[in-house]
Motif scaffolding. Structure first.
Motif, PDB file in Angstrom:
ATOM      1  N   SER A  57       0.844  -1.193   0.000  1.00 19.27           N
ATOM      2  CA  SER A  57       0.000   0.000   0.000  1.00 19.27           C
ATOM      3  C   SER A  57       0.880   1.244   0.000  1.00 19.27           C
ATOM      4  O   SER A  57       2.031   1.199   0.393  1.00 19.27           O
ATOM      5  CB  SER A  57      -0.902  -0.004   1.236  1.00 19.27           C
ATOM      6  OG  SER A  57      -0.119   0.145   2.389  1.00 19.27           O
ATOM      7  N   PRO A  58       0.365   2.378  -0.427  1.00 16.67           N
ATOM      8  CA  PRO A  58       1.172   3.599  -0.461  1.00 16.67           C
ATOM      9  C   PRO A  58       1.718   3.967   0.914  1.00 16.67           C
ATOM     10  O   PRO A  58       2.860   4.380   1.031  1.00 16.67           O
ATOM     11  CB  PRO A  58       0.214   4.669  -0.980  1.00 16.67           C
ATOM     12  CG  PRO A  58      -0.881   3.928  -1.662  1.00 16.67           C
ATOM     13  CD  PRO A  58      -0.955   2.592  -1.015  1.00 16.67           C
ATOM     14  N   ALA A  59       0.931   3.798   1.964  1.00 15.96           N
ATOM     15  CA  ALA A  59       1.425   4.137   3.298  1.00 15.96           C
ATOM     16  C   ALA A  59       2.535   3.183   3.703  1.00 15.96           C
ATOM     17  O   ALA A  59       3.528   3.573   4.303  1.00 15.96           O
ATOM     18  CB  ALA A  59       0.294   4.087   4.319  1.00 15.96           C
ATOM     19  N   GLY A  60       2.389   1.905   3.352  1.00 13.08           N
ATOM     20  CA  GLY A  60       3.415   0.924   3.688  1.00 13.08           C
ATOM     21  C   GLY A  60       4.694   1.163   2.927  1.00 13.08           C
ATOM     22  O   GLY A  60       5.782   1.012   3.454  1.00 13.08           O
ATOM     23  N   SER A  61       4.600   1.542   1.650  1.00 10.86           N
ATOM     24  CA  SER A  61       5.811   1.788   0.868  1.00 10.86           C
ATOM     25  C   SER A  61       6.554   2.998   1.403  1.00 10.86           C
ATOM     26  O   SER A  61       7.769   3.062   1.342  1.00 10.86           O
ATOM     27  CB  SER A  61       5.468   1.979  -0.606  1.00 10.86           C
ATOM     28  OG  SER A  61       4.739   3.174  -0.778  1.00 10.86           O
ATOM     29  N   GLU A  62       5.816   3.958   1.910  1.00  9.14           N
ATOM     30  CA  GLU A  62       6.444   5.147   2.464  1.00  9.14           C
ATOM     31  C   GLU A  62       7.294   4.797   3.678  1.00  9.14           C
ATOM     32  O   GLU A  62       8.372   5.327   3.888  1.00  9.14           O
ATOM     33  CB  GLU A  62       5.348   6.141   2.844  1.00  9.14           C
ATOM     34  CG  GLU A  62       5.842   7.541   3.048  1.00  9.14           C
ATOM     35  CD  GLU A  62       4.682   8.486   3.196  1.00  9.14           C
ATOM     36  OE1 GLU A  62       4.357   8.787   4.355  1.00  9.14           O
ATOM     37  OE2 GLU A  62       4.112   8.898   2.181  1.00  9.14           O
ATOM     38  N   LEU A  63       6.815   3.869   4.492  1.00 12.41           N
ATOM     39  CA  LEU A  63       7.539   3.479   5.688  1.00 12.41           C
ATOM     40  C   LEU A  63       8.650   2.493   5.378  1.00 12.41           C
ATOM     41  O   LEU A  63       9.642   2.417   6.088  1.00 12.41           O
ATOM     42  CB  LEU A  63       6.576   2.882   6.721  1.00 12.41           C
ATOM     43  CG  LEU A  63       5.534   3.839   7.263  1.00 12.41           C
ATOM     44  CD1 LEU A  63       4.609   3.120   8.226  1.00 12.41           C
ATOM     45  CD2 LEU A  63       6.176   5.020   7.942  1.00 12.41           C
ATOM     46  N   LEU A  64       8.487   1.693   4.309  1.00 11.72           N
ATOM     47  CA  LEU A  64       9.505   0.713   3.974  1.00 11.72           C
ATOM     48  C   LEU A  64      10.689   1.345   3.264  1.00 11.72           C
ATOM     49  O   LEU A  64      11.802   0.850   3.345  1.00 11.72           O
ATOM     50  CB  LEU A  64       8.908  -0.393   3.095  1.00 11.72           C
ATOM     51  CG  LEU A  64       7.916  -1.314   3.779  1.00 11.72           C
ATOM     52  CD1 LEU A  64       7.342  -2.290   2.776  1.00 11.72           C
ATOM     53  CD2 LEU A  64       8.557  -2.043   4.937  1.00 11.72           C
ATOM     54  N   ASP A  65      10.457   2.409   2.546  1.00 11.88           N
ATOM     55  CA  ASP A  65      11.535   3.070   1.817  1.00 11.88           C
ATOM     56  C   ASP A  65      12.470   3.735   2.815  1.00 11.88           C
ATOM     57  O   ASP A  65      12.075   4.619   3.561  1.00 11.88           O
ATOM     58  CB  ASP A  65      10.955   4.093   0.849  1.00 11.88           C
ATOM     59  CG  ASP A  65      12.016   4.701  -0.050  1.00 11.88           C
ATOM     60  OD1 ASP A  65      13.161   4.201  -0.027  1.00 11.88           O
ATOM     61  OD2 ASP A  65      11.696   5.652  -0.766  1.00 11.88           O
ATOM     62  N   SER A  66      13.711   3.296   2.839  1.00 12.17           N
ATOM     63  CA  SER A  66      14.645   3.826   3.843  1.00 12.17           C
ATOM     64  C   SER A  66      15.475   4.983   3.315  1.00 12.17           C
ATOM     65  O   SER A  66      16.361   5.458   4.008  1.00 12.17           O
ATOM     66  CB  SER A  66      15.569   2.708   4.330  1.00 12.17           C
ATOM     67  OG  SER A  66      16.339   2.235   3.247  1.00 12.17           O
ATOM     68  N   THR A  67      15.219   5.432   2.108  1.00 14.23           N
ATOM     69  CA  THR A  67      15.939   6.582   1.580  1.00 14.23           C
ATOM     70  C   THR A  67      15.472   7.820   2.321  1.00 14.23           C
ATOM     71  O   THR A  67      14.286   8.116   2.365  1.00 14.23           O
ATOM     72  CB  THR A  67      15.660   6.752   0.073  1.00 14.23           C
ATOM     73  OG1 THR A  67      15.961   5.537  -0.590  1.00 14.23           O
ATOM     74  CG2 THR A  67      16.483   7.887  -0.501  1.00 14.23           C
ATOM     75  N   PRO A  68      16.406   8.544   2.932  1.00 16.99           N
ATOM     76  CA  PRO A  68      15.994   9.729   3.706  1.00 16.99           C
ATOM     77  C   PRO A  68      15.378  10.804   2.819  1.00 16.99           C
ATOM     78  O   PRO A  68      15.795  11.020   1.697  1.00 16.99           O
ATOM     79  CB  PRO A  68      17.302  10.241   4.317  1.00 16.99           C
ATOM     80  CG  PRO A  68      18.318   9.199   4.076  1.00 16.99           C
ATOM     81  CD  PRO A  68      17.840   8.318   2.992  1.00 16.99           C
ATOM     82  N   ALA A  69      14.405  11.460   3.366  1.00 16.41           N
ATOM     83  CA  ALA A  69      13.783  12.584   2.678  1.00 16.41           C
ATOM     84  C   ALA A  69      14.706  13.794   2.820  1.00 16.41           C
ATOM     85  O   ALA A  69      15.495  13.881   3.758  1.00 16.41           O
ATOM     86  CB  ALA A  69      12.421  12.884   3.298  1.00 16.41           C
ATOM     87  N   PRO A  70      14.627  14.732   1.891  1.00 20.13           N
ATOM     88  CA  PRO A  70      15.453  15.934   2.004  1.00 20.13           C
ATOM     89  C   PRO A  70      15.177  16.662   3.322  1.00 20.13           C
ATOM     90  O   PRO A  70      14.032  16.956   3.651  1.00 20.13           O
ATOM     91  CB  PRO A  70      15.025  16.786   0.807  1.00 20.13           C
ATOM     92  CG  PRO A  70      14.423  15.816  -0.157  1.00 20.13           C
ATOM     93  CD  PRO A  70      13.827  14.724   0.676  1.00 20.13           C
ATOM     94  N   GLY A  71      16.209  16.922   4.072  1.00 23.03           N
ATOM     95  CA  GLY A  71      16.093  17.619   5.348  1.00 23.03           C
ATOM     96  C   GLY A  71      15.842  16.713   6.530  1.00 23.03           C
ATOM     97  O   GLY A  71      15.841  17.163   7.676  1.00 23.03           O
ATOM     98  N   GLU A  72      15.656  15.423   6.282  1.00 21.12           N
ATOM     99  CA  GLU A  72      15.347  14.494   7.378  1.00 21.12           C
ATOM    100  C   GLU A  72      16.519  14.337   8.336  1.00 21.12           C
ATOM    101  O   GLU A  72      16.351  14.390   9.557  1.00 21.12           O
ATOM    102  CB  GLU A  72      14.971  13.127   6.800  1.00 21.12           C
ATOM    103  CG  GLU A  72      14.721  12.076   7.849  1.00 21.12           C
ATOM    104  CD  GLU A  72      14.466  10.703   7.256  1.00 21.12           C
ATOM    105  OE1 GLU A  72      14.515   9.740   8.032  1.00 21.12           O
ATOM    106  OE2 GLU A  72      14.210  10.583   6.043  1.00 21.12           O
ATOM    107  N   ARG A  73      17.694  14.139   7.804  1.00 19.20           N
ATOM    108  CA  ARG A  73      18.871  13.928   8.677  1.00 19.20           C
ATOM    109  C   ARG A  73      19.168  15.169   9.518  1.00 19.20           C
ATOM    110  O   ARG A  73      19.515  15.055  10.684  1.00 19.20           O
ATOM    111  CB  ARG A  73      20.075  13.533   7.840  1.00 19.20           C
ATOM    112  CG  ARG A  73      19.953  12.139   7.314  1.00 19.20           C
ATOM    113  CD  ARG A  73      21.200  11.675   6.643  1.00 19.20           C
ATOM    114  NE  ARG A  73      21.004  10.321   6.142  1.00 19.20           N
ATOM    115  CZ  ARG A  73      21.743   9.754   5.233  1.00 19.20           C
ATOM    116  NH1 ARG A  73      22.761  10.413   4.726  1.00 19.20           N
ATOM    117  NH2 ARG A  73      21.494   8.535   4.828  1.00 19.20           N
ATOM    118  N   ALA A  74      19.049  16.320   8.915  1.00 19.88           N
ATOM    119  CA  ALA A  74      19.314  17.554   9.658  1.00 19.88           C
ATOM    120  C   ALA A  74      18.313  17.729  10.793  1.00 19.88           C
ATOM    121  O   ALA A  74      18.687  18.108  11.908  1.00 19.88           O
ATOM    122  CB  ALA A  74      19.273  18.753   8.720  1.00 19.88           C
TER     123      ALA A  74
END
Length: 156
Positions: free
Chosen positions: A15-32
């Motif tokens: 599902s779209p919500a599940g893929s969002e949580l499974l994708d481990s690529t950080p979003a821009p600004g997430e690490r900061a």
């Protein structure tokens, strides 16, 4: 005796919500953002390095919200509202910036003082030392003559 196994085909795509949580690529600004916030379970490490269930959940929430287009400052304010100002790894009141500025100015003033002192020492070393030659006769006054007369009398 035969068992009948009914298999029901499940969709292969998550599902779209599940893929969002499974994708481990950080979003821009997430690490900061994760580096600016402490893990609320122990208040010891920031979210980007802490490994607890709470920290993982918050990282997933931050990633999902950033991907939905929310701003990092909005997310930070929301999390601080939930967990308190202690969630911030560094105070946001500007006190830290003022202290840092004061320290930098103090260091700059000390550096300039040392520089001026060294420069004055160099100038004094560059000037010729006063020589031990006799004072010219034009600069002598009556007291010099009286002193010379007394010294001549003593030596005689």
């Amino acid at each position: 005796m035969a068992l009948s196994i009914s298999s029901r085909a499940e969709p292969a795509t998550p599902s779209p919500a599940g893929s969002e949580l499974l994708d481990s690529t950080p979003a821009p600004g997430e690490r900061a953002l994760a580096a600016r916030l402490l893990a609320p379970c122990c208040w010891d490490q920031t979210l980007d390095v802490h490994e607890s269930e709470v920290a993982r959940d918050l990282r997933r929430e931050i990633r999902a919200r950033l991907r939905r287009g929310e701003g990092a400052d909005v997310i930070e304010r929301d999390l601080v509202a939930r967990y308190g100002d202690r969630l911030r790894a560094a105070p946001s009141s500007g006190v830290l910036g003022k202290v840092a500025l004061g320290l930098m100015l103090g260091i700059a003033v000390a550096f300039l003082g040392v520089f001026a002192l060294l420069r004055s020492w160099r100038r004094s070393d560059a000037q010729p030392a006063p020589s031990s030659v006799a004072v010219p006769a034009a600069a002598r006054d009556e007291y010099d003559e009286l002193l010379d007369d007394e010294l001549r009398e003593r030596d005689a």
